[in-house]
Enzyme design. Structure first.
Site, PDB file in Angstrom:
ATOM      1  N   SER A  87       1.474  -9.511  -0.559  1.00 18.18           N
ATOM      2  CA  SER A  87       0.909  -8.004  -0.420  1.00 18.18           C
ATOM      3  C   SER A  87       1.354  -7.480   1.060  1.00 18.18           C
ATOM      4  CB  SER A  87      -0.430  -7.984  -0.344  1.00 18.18           C
ATOM      5  OG  SER A  87      -1.076  -9.145   0.342  1.00 18.18           O
ATOM      6  N   LYS A  98       0.732  -1.040   0.160  1.00 24.10           N
ATOM      7  CA  LYS A  98       0.060  -0.014  -0.098  1.00 24.10           C
ATOM      8  C   LYS A  98       0.733   1.430   0.071  1.00 24.10           C
ATOM      9  CE  LYS A  98      -4.403  -1.551   0.730  1.00 24.10           C
ATOM     10  NZ  LYS A  98      -5.631  -1.166  -0.091  1.00 24.10           N
TER      11      LYS A  98
END
Length: 315
Positions: free
Chosen positions: A303, A53
């Site tokens: 991720s 992110k």
């Protein structure tokens, strides 16, 4: 609808590369033997704030003009995006205003506060989050940075795939987890523009299968009461991410909760790295569909690694 191109991902990488970590690509011969294919794991669990992110948040912040920068940035998030935006803002001298549900994990509240963001708490409903964010923006004039359904964020997330191809250029397929779709749509944008022969795939929990249903029906289905352990994938696709995924992604695999836990444990045990449940979903898809990947060279984007160590799904 206007989509970003792989050139936009390249531009984003040039913009953020001095701010983000170039994360390593790791492989495990024992996992390869078990799966019957060769897997290359792009370790975004080693990224700043422990998740991919930070790429999208950095690109969004660095894309602002001088007037917008003075206004600061705002978002609503209880997880990795909140921390990523808070840190990106701090490193670039911008104020950050984060709306968080009051039931967010304490460790995440502390992380966002530690990065210097101003937190406004709200009731834990989507409606309350959105209304509170509007009130914060009205008061501060801050610019919205969406967790996934935003051009700059999508292009920033796509830089993980760009780096992966620089590090391991001979892949036949690349797989990412899918929740809101920022990582997957950014990955597909870059790969299908630059390497159209590479298959772009996604893994999604069966207990939160809105992307799978949307992808196969052509109609955007919002998620309804997701119960998956993969908390980072409980979000619905946005209109922009859905449009990109529908056009550029080759397939989405759904996986069971048991497979997610098994894949997460396998990565911990065999690779000696910490990943969160969402990161394990693509490996779970390979585990459940070994014949589809046999003897192939497959990139998997891990991720993130933000997991509550006091509440692991295995002992």
């Amino acid at each position: 609808m206007n989509y970003p191109s792989f050139y936009d991902v390249v531009i984003a990488y040039d913009r953020i590369k001095s701010y983000v970590h170039q994360t390593p690509v790791l492989s495990s011969s024992s996992i390869n033997d078990m799966m019957g294919c060769t897997l290359f794991f792009k370790c975004e669990n080693f990224q700043k704030v422990g998740a991919f992110k930070y790429r999208g948040a950095s690109n969004a912040v660095l894309s602002l003009n001088a007037m917008q920068r003075a206004q600061g940035v705002a978002t609503h998030s209880s997880g990795n995006h909140a921390a990523a935006l808070a840190l990106a803002a701090r490193e670039n001298g911008l104020p950050a205003y984060i709306v968080m549900p009051d039931n967010a994990p304490e460790i995440k509240k502390k992380a966002v506060k530690g990065y210097g963001a101003q937190i406004t708490f709200c009731a834990p409903t989507q409606r309350d989050r959105e209304l509170t964010l509007k009130a914060v923006q009205a008061r501060t004039g801050a610019i919205l940075v969406h967790p996934y359904n935003q051009w700059e964020v999508i292009c920033g997330q796509g830089t993980a795939a760009l780096e992966l191809m620089q590090q391991q250029p001979d892949l036949e397929a690349v797989m990412a987890p899918v929740g809101g779709g920022g990582l997957l749509s950014g990955t597909a944008t870059y790969l299908k523009g630059k390497y159209p022969g590479i298959r772009v795939l996604a893994g999604e929990p069966l207990m939160s299968d809105d992307a799978y249903r949307s992808f196969n029906s052509g109609v955007l289905h919002p998620v309804d009461k997701p119960e998956t352990i993969a908390d980072g994938l409980r979000t619905s696709l946005g209109e922009l991410t859905f449009a990109i995924i529908r056009e550029k992604v080759d397939d989405i695999y759904t996986v069971s909760e048991a497979s997610i836990i098994s894949a997460m444990r396998l990565i911990w045990e065999r690779m000696k790295i910490i990943v969160e449940p969402s990161s394990a979903v693509p490996l779970a898809a390979v585990m459940e569909n070994k014949e589809a990947f046999r003897k192939q060279r497959v990139g998997i984007i891990l991720s993130g690694g933000n997991v509550d160590l006091a509440h692991l799904p295995f002992s």
